[in-house]
Design a protein around this motif. Structure first.
Motif, PDB file in Angstrom:
ATOM      1  N   THR A  88       5.737   2.441  -9.850  1.00 24.97           N
ATOM      2  CA  THR A  88       6.396   3.480  -9.056  1.00 24.97           C
ATOM      3  C   THR A  88       5.467   4.678  -8.922  1.00 24.97           C
ATOM      4  O   THR A  88       4.935   5.172  -9.926  1.00 24.97           O
ATOM      5  CB  THR A  88       7.716   3.915  -9.716  1.00 24.97           C
ATOM      6  N   ASN A  93       8.337   5.536  -4.778  1.00 18.24           N
ATOM      7  CA  ASN A  93       8.158   4.291  -4.034  1.00 18.24           C
ATOM      8  C   ASN A  93       7.597   3.206  -4.938  1.00 18.24           C
ATOM      9  O   ASN A  93       6.718   3.469  -5.767  1.00 18.24           O
ATOM     10  CB  ASN A  93       7.208   4.508  -2.849  1.00 18.24           C
ATOM     11  N   LYS A  95       5.446  -0.199  -5.488  1.00 17.00           N
ATOM     12  CA  LYS A  95       4.325  -0.882  -4.850  1.00 17.00           C
ATOM     13  C   LYS A  95       3.704  -1.890  -5.807  1.00 17.00           C
ATOM     14  O   LYS A  95       3.776  -1.741  -7.029  1.00 17.00           O
ATOM     15  CB  LYS A  95       3.265   0.118  -4.384  1.00 17.00           C
TER      16      LYS A  95
END
Length: 961
Positions: A88, A93, A95
Motif C-alpha cells: 500500500t 492505493n 499495487k
C-alpha cells in the motif's frame, strides 16, 4: 549430476514483472553507461545465473525426502529469488511489487545479496560434504574459492558478466566488437582495480568530513570533477558558436536566453524550372502539442525573390500546423505545389545538393520552453563552424540499416553538422588533457608513479588517470547520440530524441541540433552525470576479466572450466559492428592510446562478426552457411570449456516468420541456433520465456515485436543417447507438448511469444536423442522438427475451441474467413447450422450485423460503451473478449478489471480465446488486429488482481437466518 533450480521450476511471474519494469529504470542503471543494442534485463540475467548455481531440492532426497518437502524448499528459494507482494502506498492505493533478488530496488540492500550468496555457498559446501559458511565475508570467500568463473563469449552490453560478478563469481567476458569490450571493461574490470580509493582531485581532497569512499565512489567523484573541467574548457574554446538568443520585448528589455535546440529542415532545389526554390523537406511543422504550450512553424513564401524563398515563422497558441511536405510517397514544393519523387531527392543528395535551413529556435525560459522564429544571425553562426577533423570512414551501403546512404550521406561525418563536428572534436581532444591533468593530481595525491598502464594491469597514478579518461570518453559517445543531424524533436515531450531509437541509422528530414553546452538534453554535463551514477553503484568486490576475442576461436583461458551463459547474435537481426562504428569513430581517438590492441582497427571488425549479413557475404545462402558454421564452432567450444556440474544457458529472441510452400512455419535463425546446439552434442533440458519488454511498448509497436527472450537450458548429450523413428518422435511430442503449452499459458506467456516458447519443450524431446530417423533412414532435419512443433501448436490451439460456446465457435470460423469484413448471408447461415446456433441469435447476442444479404462481425469500436453483462441474457465468450479489449484500450487495466469483476468466473476463458485469436491473426498477417489480443493476455495478471480487489471491497448483504 545434480539438477539445478533452473532445470525444474522458476517464479516466472516475478522475474518477468521485474524484467519488464527494468526497462523504465534509468538513473544509475548500468544500461545508461553506454548504449548497446538488444541488451538483456539485469533481472533476467541475475535470475538465470542464480538458479543455475543453486540446486533444486530434488537433487537432495536425503535432505528433502518427500515431494512436499521439496515443494516447500522450492518455495523458500522462490522467495529469495523473487516474489510478488501487494503493498500500500502513501495514498492508500494497493499495487503489486516484486521483492527479492530480481528486484532492482532490493539489490541495493546488502542483506539481499548476502542471502542469495549464502544459498550458492550452501550448495557448494553440501556438494563437498562440508558445513556451509554463514557469515557474509566467509560466504563470499567460499564462493570465490570453489565456484567456477562465469563466462559470456558474446558479452555485448555486459548484463550477464555484471550479474555474475554481483553474485560473487569471477566474471569473464569477451566480444569481438571493440565498443562492447570497452563497455564490459568499464562495468566489471576497471572499478575493482580502484576499490575504496578516495578521489584525487583538489576540490574533494580539500573537503573535510568525507574520510571513507566506498567502492568506486571516489573514481566517480573524479569523473565528475574532470568532466566539469572539460566542459568549462570547451566553453572557452567554442562557446561563441552557441550564442544566446534575443527574446521578444514581452520578456523584458534586452532579455536573452540560452538556446537548447535549433530545428532545421533539409532542402532540395525544386525541379520545376518555373520555380527553382529551395523546397523544405519537413515531416512535421508542429513543435509542441503540450496543452497551453502549443506551437508550430508557419512557412511564408517570399515571391518577390527569384527563385522564391521559403521563410519560417513560429506561431504559438491555438492553430493548426501545415501538412508535411515529405513522406514515403515523395515530396511536394511549398512554393509551386509540384510533386517531387524521392528518386529526385536521392539524386540531389548523391550529388551533394541537399542543404539545410533553420526552421525554429528553442530556448530555455523560466517557466519552460520558449519557441522563437529563426534569425539570420543564428543561422550564420551555425554555418560558420569549421571543423579541423571529421570522421571520414564510410557508412556501410546497406539501406536496410543505413538509410542515409541512399541520400548521399555516405560518411560518418555526413551525420553531423559542422558545428556538431567542432563540438565533438573539441571534447575528444580535451580527453588527453583531462588524462594528463588527472595524472598530475593523482601523483600529488600519493598514488604510485609507476607508469604502469591500465591496459597492463596498472593501479597507480597513470592507470587511474586513464580510467577517468575512459569514462569521460563514454560521456562523449553519449552526447554524439544526441548531437547528430538524424535527431528529431519530440513534440509531446518538448525534448530532443536521440539517434538510436531502433537498431538502425534512419533518415530524418527535419532534424534537431542540440546545444551540448546548455543544461538540456544532449549536454555534456548531463552525459557525464549518467556515467558517474552508474560508476557510483559499480561492483568492486570481485575482479572481472574482459578480452577482445572471436567466440569461435579457442582461447588459452578455456582450460579452466566455467559456467557459461550467453546471448548470441540473432542471425541477421542486428548488425552490431555496422551500428557500433557510429560510436567507435569517436571512442577510438579518445582511448586508442589507453587500449591500443582493442582499438587497433579503424572500424569494428566486420568479416569475422557472427551475423548472417547477406550484403556482407554476397548471398543469402552464403550468409546462412557462415553463421551456421560459426555457431557450431562456438557451441563445440562452449561444450568443451563448460563446467559440466552446471547447465549452459542460451538466450534467444527471434520471431519465427518464414513459411514454405505448404505454409509450414519455421525460422532460419531458430533452425541455425538449434542445429548448432545439436551438432555440438547438447540436449535441451528446459526452456523459459523471460519477459524483456514493457507491455505498453508491445501495445504501441505491434504484435510482431517479441516480448520475451527464450532461455534454453542445455546439458551435454550423453554419448549413449539412442536413436528413434519419426513415429516415435511424433508420439512423444504429442504427449509432452500439450502439457508444456498449458503450463506456458498458465504462466501468462504473451501470445506473440507462444510459438517461440513452444520450440523449447518440443526440441527438448528432439534433442535428447542421437538422431530422429525419417522413414528412409536419414536423420530428421531441425527445420522439419520445428515445422512439426508448430503444426502441433496450431492443433493444440484449435482443439481449445471445444471449450468455447457455439456462438464463439461460429465467430472464430467467420473471423478466420472474413475478419470484420462482410460475407454472404447464405454462407453465414450454413455455418451457423453447423455450429448449432443461428444468425438471429448471434445478432441478438450483439456480435454481428446482418443487413441486405450481408453479414459481418461488429468491430470493437461499434460495441456499446455502457454494456453490462449482468443485464445481458446471452453473453458469448467472443463478446466478453472483445468488450474486455475495448475496455483495456479505452480505460486501461482498471476499466477492464471493473468489467471482469461483473463477469465473474465467466471472464477467465477470454484469455484462452485471446491466444487462439492472436494465433489466427499471426497466420493471416493481421498484425494490427493481433495487438489487442496480445495486450489482453499481457495485462491479464493485473486485470485479474484489480478485479479481485474490486470484489473484496463490495458490500456483502447480511442475513438473519
Amino acid at each position: 549430476m545434480r539438477k539445478k533450480l533452473i532445470e525444474v521450476a522458476l517464479p516466472l511471474e516475478a522475474i518477468n514483472a521485474e524484467s519488464a519494469r527494468e526497462k523504465s529504470i534509468r538513473h544509475g542503471h548500468p544500461s545508461t553507461l553506454h548504449l548497446w543494442w538488444a541488451r538483456r534485463p539485469l533481472a533476467a540475467c541475475r535470475a538465470v545465473l542464480w538458479s543455475s548455481l543453486v540446486d533444486d531440492p530434488s537433487s537432495w532426497p536425503d535432505k528433502f525426502p518427500t515431494e512436499e518437502d521439496q515443494k516447500r524448499e522450492r518455495e523458500r528459494l522462490f522467495d529469495i529469488l523473487g516474489r510478488i507482494t501487494i503493498e500500500t502506498d502513501k495514498k492508500g492505493n494497493h499495487k503489486q511489487v516484486v521483492r527479492g533478488l530480481v528486484s532492482w530496488d532490493d539489490i541495493k540492500n546488502p542483506a539481499i545479496i548476502d542471502e542469495a550468496q549464502k544459498e550458492i555457498a550452501r550448495c557448494l559446501a553440501w556438494d563437498r560434504g562440508e558445513e556451509p559458511p554463514t557469515q557474509p565475508d566467509a560466504v563470499r570467500d567460499y564462493i570465490a574459492k570453489y565456484a567456477p568463473p562465469a563466462y559470456d563469449p558474446f558479452a555485448g552490453g555486459g548484463s550477464i558478466p555484471l550479474e555474475a560478478q554481483r553474485l560473487g563469481l569471477e566474471a569473464h567476458a569477451s566480444d569481438l566488437n571493440p565498443v562492447a569490450v570497452l563497455i564490459n571493461k568499464a562495468l566489471i574490470e576497471i572499478p575493482p582495480k580502484f576499490k575504496d580509493l578516495p578521489p584525487i582531485n583538489p576540490e574533494n581532497r580539500q573537503k573535510k568530513g568525507m574520510n571513507f569512499w566506498k567502492g568506486a565512489q571516489g573514481l566517480a567523484a573524479d569523473v565528475r570533477y574532470y568532466g566539469q573541467w572539460m566542459r568549462e574548457e570547451a566553453f572557452q574554446r567554442i562557446g561563441h558558436l552557441y550564442p544566446k538568443v534575443a527574446l521578444p520585448k514581452e520578456y523584458g528589455e534586452d532579455a536573452e536566453a540560452t538556446v537548447i535546440a535549433w530545428l532545421w529542415a533539409r532542402t532540395v532545389k525544386c525541379p520545376n524550372p518555373a520555380c527553382g526554390c529551395q523546397m523544405p523537406l519537413v515531416k512535421s511543422f508542429q513543435i509542441s502539442t503540450k496543452k497551453g504550450k502549443e506551437a508550430w512553424v508557419q512557412p511564408q513564401i517570399d515571391r518577390e525573390q527569384t527563385p522564391p524563398r521559403i521563410q519560417f515563422e513560429v506561431k504559438t497558441g491555438k492553430g493548426e500546423a501545415p501538412d508535411e511536405t515529405v513522406s514515403r510517397k515523395g515530396a511536394v514544393c511549398l512554393a509551386c505545389g509540384t510533386p517531387v519523387g524521392l528518386d529526385y531527392v536521392r539524386s540531389e543528395g548523391c550529388g551533394g545538393r541537399i542543404g539545410a535551413q533553420l526552421m525554429a529556435i528553442v530556448a530555455e525560459g523560466n517557466k519552460g520552453r520558449i519557441y522563437l522564429s529563426p534569425t539570420d544571425e543564428q543561422e550564420q553562426i551555425a554555418n560558420s563552424a569549421q571543423p579541423k577533423w571529421k570522421p571520414e570512414s564510410e557508412l556501410v551501403n546497406n539501406s536496410r540499416h543505413m538509410t542515409p546512404v541512399i541520400y548521399g550521406m555516405t560518411k560518418y561525418a555526413d551525420l553531423f553538422t559542422s558545428r556538431q563536428l567542432v563540438a565533438l572534436t573539441t571534447f575528444s581532444d580535451l580527453v588527453s588533457e583531462v588524462k594528463e591533468k588527472a595524472f598530475q593530481d593523482a601523483v600529488a595525491a600519493g598514488l604510485s608513479d609507476d607508469n604502469v598502464l591500465l591496459n597492463d594491469g596498472g593501479t597507480g597514478a597513470r592507470a587511474y588517470s586513464e580510467a577517468i579518461a575512459v569514462y569521460i570518453a563514454f560521456a562523449i559517445d553519449k552526447i554524439a547520440d544526441y548531437n547528430n543531424n538524424i535527431c528529431t524533436w519530440h513534440i509531446n515531450r518538448e525534448s530532443i530524441g536521440h539517434l538510436f531509437t531502433r537498431q538502425a541509422i534512419p533518415m530524418s528530414w527535419d532534424f534537431t541540433e542540440a546545444n551540448p553546452l546548455s543544461q538540456s538534453s544532449g549536454n555534456i554535463n548531463g552525459s557525464i552525470d549518467w556515467v558517474l551514477r552508474v560508476l557510483e553503484n559499480a561492483r568492486t568486490e570481485i575482479n572481472g576479466k574482459v578480452l577482445q576475442h572471436d567466440a569461435t576461436a579457442i582461447h588459452e583461458n578455456d582450460s579452466q572450466p566455467k559456467i557459461v551463459s550467453t546471448d548470441p547474435p540473432y542471425y541477421d537481426a542486428v548488425p552490431y559492428a555496422d551500428l557500433s562504428d557510429f560510436f567507435y569513430t569517436w571512442l577510438r581517438p579518445c582511448v586508442s592510446a589507453i587500449y591500443p590492441d582493442i582499438c587497433s582497427t579503424l572500424l569494428a571488425p566486420k568479416s569475422p562478426e557472427m551475423v548472417a549479413d547477406n550484403f556482407r557475404h554476397g548471398s543469402k545462402q552464403k550468409a546462412k552457411d557462415f553463421f551456421e558454421s560459426s555457431l557450431i564452432k562456438v557451441f563445440y567450444r562452449i561444450n568443451n570449456l563448460n563446467h559440466h556440474d552446471y547447465p549452459v544457458t542460451v538466450y534467444y529472441a527471434l520471431k519465427q516468420t518464414e513459411t514454405d510452400d505448404n505454409e509450414n512455419v519455421a525460422s532460419t535463425g531458430w533452425e541455425t541456433i538449434l542445429e548448432g546446439l545439436m551438432q555440438a552434442n547438447f540436449s535441451i533440458g528446459g526452456t523459459w520465456p523471460l519477459r524483456t519488454e514493457l507491455s505498453n511498448r508491445m501495445r504501441g509497436q505491434g504484435s510482431n515485436a517479441l516480448a520475451s527472450s527464450i532461455v534454453l537450458v542445455c546439458r551435454p548429450r550423453p554419448e549413449t543417447a539412442p536413436k528413434i523413428t519419426r513415429r516415435q518422435f511424433l508420439s512423444e511430442l504429442k504427449k509432452e507438448l500439450p502439457k508444456a503449452l498449458k503450463t506456458l499459458q498458465q504462466g501468462n506467456i504473451a501470445p506473440v511469444d507462444l510459438a517461440q516458447a513452444s520450440i523449447g519443450p518440443g526440441m527438448a524431446v528432439y534433442s535428447q536423442y542421437a538422431a530422429v530417423l525419417e522413414n528412409d533412414g536419414s536423420p530428421m532435419r531441425v527445420r522439419t522438427a520445428l515445422q512439426l512443433i508448430n503444426q502441433l501448436l496450431d492443433e493444440y490451439l484449435t482443439e481449445q475451441e471445444g471449450e468455447f460456446d457455439s456462438d464463439t465457435r461460429w465467430a472464430l470460423t467467420w473471423f478466420e474467413q472474413h475478419q470484420f469484413n462482410e460475407g454472404q448471408y447464405g454462407d453465414a447461415e450454413t455455418l451457423s447450422k453447423a455450429r448449432n446456433t443461428s444468425i438471429q441469435g448471434l445478432e441478438q447476442a450483439g456480435i454481428l450485423n446482418a443487413k441486405a444479404g450481408k453479414v459481418r462481425l461488429l468491430k470493437r469500436s461499434e460495441l456499446p460503451s455502457d454494456w453490462n453483462p449482468e443485464q445481458d441474457n446471452r453473453v458469448p465468450h467472443w463478446e466478453i473478449t472483445q468488450h474486455l479489449i475495448r475496455a483495456l484500450d479505452q480505460t486501461g487495466e482498471i476499466g477492464a478489471a471493473e468489467l471482469l469483476a461483473k463477469l465473474g468466473n465467466g471472464g477467465e476463458i477470454a484469455r484462452d480465446l485471446a491466444y487462439r485469436l492472436y494465433n489466427l491473426c499471426d497466420r493471416k498477417g493481421w498484425s494490427g488486429e493481433g495487438i489487442g489480443y496480445n495486450s489482453l493476455v499481457i495485462s491479464w495478471p493485473e486485470i485479474s488482481r484489480l478485479a479481485r480487489e474490486s470484489k473484496k471491497s463490495e458490500p456483502v448483504q447480511g442475513s438473519l437466518f
